[in-house]
Design an enzyme around this catalytic site. Structure first.
Site, PDB file in Angstrom:
ATOM      1  N   CYS A  43     -10.941  -0.858 -29.413  1.00  0.00           N
ATOM      2  CA  CYS A  43     -12.320  -0.478 -29.692  1.00  0.00           C
ATOM      3  C   CYS A  43     -13.121  -0.355 -28.401  1.00  0.00           C
ATOM      4  O   CYS A  43     -13.998  -1.175 -28.099  1.00  0.00           O
ATOM      5  CB  CYS A  43     -12.958  -1.518 -30.603  1.00  0.00           C
ATOM      6  SG  CYS A  43     -11.948  -1.786 -32.053  1.00  0.00           S
ATOM      7  N   GLU A  44     -12.778   0.616 -27.591  1.00  0.00           N
ATOM      8  CA  GLU A  44     -13.441   0.905 -26.309  1.00  0.00           C
ATOM      9  C   GLU A  44     -13.322   2.399 -26.082  1.00  0.00           C
ATOM     10  O   GLU A  44     -12.220   2.957 -26.207  1.00  0.00           O
ATOM     11  CB  GLU A  44     -12.697   0.231 -25.135  1.00  0.00           C
ATOM     12  CG  GLU A  44     -12.802  -1.245 -25.047  1.00  0.00           C
ATOM     13  CD  GLU A  44     -14.098  -1.753 -24.429  1.00  0.00           C
ATOM     14  OE1 GLU A  44     -14.807  -0.982 -23.755  1.00  0.00           O
ATOM     15  OE2 GLU A  44     -14.397  -2.924 -24.661  1.00  0.00           O
TER      16      GLU A  44
ATOM     17  N   ARG B 173      -4.504   1.004 -16.243  1.00  0.00           N
ATOM     18  CA  ARG B 173      -4.763   1.851 -15.069  1.00  0.00           C
ATOM     19  C   ARG B 173      -5.608   3.100 -15.387  1.00  0.00           C
ATOM     20  O   ARG B 173      -6.532   3.419 -14.632  1.00  0.00           O
ATOM     21  CB  ARG B 173      -3.451   2.236 -14.368  1.00  0.00           C
ATOM     22  CG  ARG B 173      -2.610   1.020 -13.926  1.00  0.00           C
ATOM     23  CD  ARG B 173      -1.498   1.367 -12.952  1.00  0.00           C
ATOM     24  NE  ARG B 173      -2.030   1.739 -11.660  1.00  0.00           N
ATOM     25  CZ  ARG B 173      -2.168   2.980 -11.235  1.00  0.00           C
ATOM     26  NH1 ARG B 173      -1.763   3.982 -11.992  1.00  0.00           N
ATOM     27  NH2 ARG B 173      -2.699   3.226 -10.061  1.00  0.00           N
TER      28      ARG B 173
ATOM     29  N   GLU C  31       4.672  -6.127   2.533  1.00  0.00           N
ATOM     30  CA  GLU C  31       4.499  -6.653   1.170  1.00  0.00           C
ATOM     31  C   GLU C  31       4.397  -5.524   0.144  1.00  0.00           C
ATOM     32  O   GLU C  31       3.375  -5.384  -0.525  1.00  0.00           O
ATOM     33  CB  GLU C  31       3.208  -7.477   1.090  1.00  0.00           C
ATOM     34  CG  GLU C  31       3.140  -8.655   2.022  1.00  0.00           C
ATOM     35  CD  GLU C  31       1.757  -9.298   2.091  1.00  0.00           C
ATOM     36  OE1 GLU C  31       1.673 -10.442   2.530  1.00  0.00           O
ATOM     37  OE2 GLU C  31       0.765  -8.637   1.723  1.00  0.00           O
TER      38      GLU C  31
ATOM     39  N   GLY D 231       0.779  -1.238   0.000  1.00  0.00           N
ATOM     40  CA  GLY D 231       0.000   0.000   0.000  1.00  0.00           C
ATOM     41  C   GLY D 231       0.804   1.277   0.000  1.00  0.00           C
ATOM     42  O   GLY D 231       0.217   2.353  -0.085  1.00  0.00           O
TER      43      GLY D 231
ATOM     44  N   GLY E 177       4.633  -3.535  -3.283  1.00  0.00           N
ATOM     45  CA  GLY E 177       4.740  -3.822  -4.712  1.00  0.00           C
ATOM     46  C   GLY E 177       5.063  -2.539  -5.454  1.00  0.00           C
ATOM     47  O   GLY E 177       6.189  -2.276  -5.863  1.00  0.00           O
ATOM     48  N   ARG E 178       4.043  -1.689  -5.553  1.00  0.00           N
ATOM     49  CA  ARG E 178       4.134  -0.442  -6.304  1.00  0.00           C
ATOM     50  C   ARG E 178       5.374   0.397  -5.940  1.00  0.00           C
ATOM     51  O   ARG E 178       6.074   0.894  -6.820  1.00  0.00           O
ATOM     52  CB  ARG E 178       2.873   0.376  -6.004  1.00  0.00           C
ATOM     53  CG  ARG E 178       2.712   1.626  -6.833  1.00  0.00           C
ATOM     54  CD  ARG E 178       1.569   2.489  -6.279  1.00  0.00           C
ATOM     55  NE  ARG E 178       0.362   1.766  -5.979  1.00  0.00           N
ATOM     56  CZ  ARG E 178      -0.673   1.605  -6.807  1.00  0.00           C
ATOM     57  NH1 ARG E 178      -0.647   2.174  -7.996  1.00  0.00           N
ATOM     58  NH2 ARG E 178      -1.736   0.917  -6.445  1.00  0.00           N
TER      59      ARG E 178
HETATM   60  N1  LLP Z   1      -0.438  -7.222  -0.214  1.00  0.00           N
HETATM   61  C1  LLP Z   1      -1.713  -7.467  -0.585  1.00  0.00           C
HETATM   62  C2  LLP Z   1      -2.509  -8.394   0.224  1.00  0.00           C
HETATM   63  C3  LLP Z   1      -2.255  -6.847  -1.706  1.00  0.00           C
HETATM   64  O1  LLP Z   1      -3.515  -7.095  -2.051  1.00  0.00           O
HETATM   65  C4  LLP Z   1      -1.465  -5.952  -2.469  1.00  0.00           C
HETATM   66  C5  LLP Z   1      -2.005  -5.291  -3.647  1.00  0.00           C
HETATM   67  C6  LLP Z   1      -0.139  -5.728  -2.057  1.00  0.00           C
HETATM   68  C7  LLP Z   1       0.345  -6.372  -0.925  1.00  0.00           C
HETATM   69  C8  LLP Z   1       0.769  -4.781  -2.778  1.00  0.00           C
HETATM   70  O2  LLP Z   1       0.274  -3.507  -2.723  1.00  0.00           O
HETATM   71  P1  LLP Z   1       1.117  -2.231  -3.208  1.00  0.00           P
HETATM   72  O3  LLP Z   1       2.327  -2.123  -2.315  1.00  0.00           O
HETATM   73  O4  LLP Z   1       1.501  -2.471  -4.600  1.00  0.00           O
HETATM   74  O5  LLP Z   1       0.184  -1.122  -3.038  1.00  0.00           O
HETATM   75  N2  LLP Z   1      -3.977  -2.686  -9.824  1.00  0.00           N
HETATM   76  C9  LLP Z   1      -4.060  -1.617  -8.846  1.00  0.00           C
HETATM   77  C10 LLP Z   1      -3.478  -1.993  -7.516  1.00  0.00           C
HETATM   78  C11 LLP Z   1      -4.052  -3.260  -6.926  1.00  0.00           C
HETATM   79  C12 LLP Z   1      -3.396  -3.673  -5.662  1.00  0.00           C
HETATM   80  C13 LLP Z   1      -3.746  -5.073  -5.327  1.00  0.00           C
HETATM   81  N3  LLP Z   1      -3.172  -5.533  -4.118  1.00  0.00           N
HETATM   82  C14 LLP Z   1      -3.387  -0.366  -9.415  1.00  0.00           C
HETATM   83  O6  LLP Z   1      -2.912  -0.408 -10.542  1.00  0.00           O
HETATM   84  O7  LLP Z   1      -3.366   0.666  -8.758  1.00  0.00           O
END
Ligand code: LLP
Length: 419
Positions: free
Chosen positions: A341-342, A311, A272, A239, A274-275
């Site tokens: 085509c959207e 996104r 955890e 997050g 990601g982004r």
């Molecule tokens: N842990 C869990 C349980 C999650 O569901 C997620 C992301 C993460 C970690 C990693 O979150 P981050 O650090 O990346 O915020 N497709 C969307 C984002 C979906 C996130 C899904 N879960 C976007 O492009 O903004």
């Protein structure tokens, strides 16, 4: 223009580390994703250092970008992995992760995925259903795994400060278990002799704007787990936000960690992200196919679309768009759109952008997270190639080739069946 330590405009050319992006695009054609492994390492180190005061162990959330070179780079630096499917587990094992360093999360794990994860010796399960505990216990007992570590995902019923479509910790969301369900699972833990239920997991949303909901959730979590000394681990999920626009500021990590610290004192902490590790290390490069003016608007039709980067269409996300070489023809307000085509296949609407010509190349910025990972073959489009610039900053390689028509057709079969 400086986006970060690895991506900047120098003498009118967009550079990724020491390389001009146009040189890579010329070689690979477009659309193409390009990532800086150096920036990814730097982001990982920065997060690790910021969370050092709470001793957090980082599990990179592979769903943000499961490119093999990126996974390898992070695993080599000691990152664990957060995986959400059998496919992600397979990819991360292939990239060199130790099974023990993988957390298996997900709201709907199948029995087959659970069996596969236990056979491989996955380190942790983040559990979101009571029945799942039974499935994991049964699989562990039949495979002969004495104890599987489990964290229960708590839905703390708080409202995160983020886009509603990436918010997960409110009441009514499909994610996690309520306090009552967690209490029940813990009270009945002896029913699962092959499980060690020793953690609690929280993830209230992505791209979190502030820490208020996280702190509320943590206060509720502490209350919930206080009576259970067996719970020694708090997994804080992901997050952490990134800035998508140059003028956007994001909260300080150090402040966040100092706010979190008192709540997690005495617990092992997992994270955890990601982004925050991959988003600003990646760009999507595209070429202008057509320019047209109608209804008083200028349309730049490019060869990237919602199938490469969904996104904007899905969340109204705004990614900056930068020409690879700055044209010198003034600025316009334009619509940057893809060929799909959207009507929602719009990468930027009413965006002030340098005036472009057919054949010009542009980069869609901050596209390293949830870009290629969410790419599809809609309209039977071929998913793009991915290139990585090495940590040395001046060499690059193709880490995934562009798909071919053969790839589109390879799973077609004609099997007659009888019931
Ligand atoms: N842990 C869990 C349980 C999650 O569901 C997620 C992301 C993460 C970690 C990693 O979150 P981050 O650090 O990346 O915020 N497709 C969307 C984002 C979906 C996130 C899904 N879960 C976007 O492009 O903004």
């Amino acid at each position: 223009m400086i986006f970060n330590n690895s991506i900047r405009v120098v003498d009118a050319a967009l550079m990724i580390d020491d390389l001009p992006v146009y040189a890579i695009a010329r070689e690979l054609e477009t659309p193409v994703y390009v990532y800086s492994l150096k920036r990814i390492q730097e982001n990982y180190r920065r997060l690790k250092a910021a969370f050092a005061p709470v001793g957090a162990r980082l599990h990179y959330s592979a769903k943000a970008n499961s490119n093999a070179a990126i996974l390898r780079t992070l695993i080599d630096k000691g990152a664990g992995i957060d995986a959400v499917s059998g496919g992600e587990i397979a990819r991360t094992l292939r990239a060199g992760a130790a099974a023990q360093d993988i957390v298996f999360a997900g709201v709907g794990k199948t029995v087959a995925e659970i069996g596969y994860a236990i056979e491989r010796g996955i380190g942790w399960f983040n559990v979101e259903n009571e029945l799942e505990l039974q499935y994991i216990n049964e699989a562990a007992s039949s495979i002969g795994t004495e104890k599987v570590q489990v964290a229960l995902r708590f839905n703390p019923e708080v409202r995160a400060d983020t886009h509603p479509q990436i918010s997960t910790g409110h009441g009514g969301a499909k994610f996690g278990l309520t306090a009552a369900a967690i209490g029940k699972a813990l009270a009945g833990a002896e029913r699962y002799p092959n499980l060690s239920i020793c953690g609690v997991h929280l993830h209230i949303g992505s791209q979190l704007g502030d820490s208020a909901a996280t702190l509320q959730a943590l206060a509720k979590t502490r209350q919930l787990i206080k009576p259970y000394p067996n719970i020694h681990t708090i997994n804080l999920g992901g997050g952490l936000p990134v800035a998508y626009r140059q003028d956007q500021s994001i909260p300080s990590l150090e402040e966040l960690v100092s706010e979190i610290a008192p709540h997690v004192h005495g617990y092992q902490v997992l994270l955890e992200p990601g982004r925050a590790i991959v988003a600003d290390a990646g760009i999507l490069v595209a070429t202008v196919l057509y320019v047209k003016e109608q209804a008083g608007k200028i349309f730049y039709i490019i060869d990237a679309s919602m199938t490469e980067l969904i996104r904007p269409a899905l969340y109204g996300a705004q990614h900056e768009i930068v020409p690879l070489t700055q044209p010198d023809d003034g600025w316009v307000v334009a619509q940057v759109v893809g060929p799909v085509c959207e009507s929602t296949d719009v990468l930027a609407s009413d965006r002030e952008i340098a005036r472009l010509q057919v054949g010009d190349r542009v980069a869609i910025m901050t596209a390293g997270a949830y870009g290629m990972a969410m790419a599809s073959n809609y309209n039977s489009r071929l998913r793009p190639a991915e290139a990585v610039v090495a940590v040395d900053g001046d060499s690059w390689s193709v880490s995934r080739r562009r798909e071919t028509i053969g790839d589109l057709l390879y799973a077609n079969v004609s099997e007659s069946r009888k019931v």
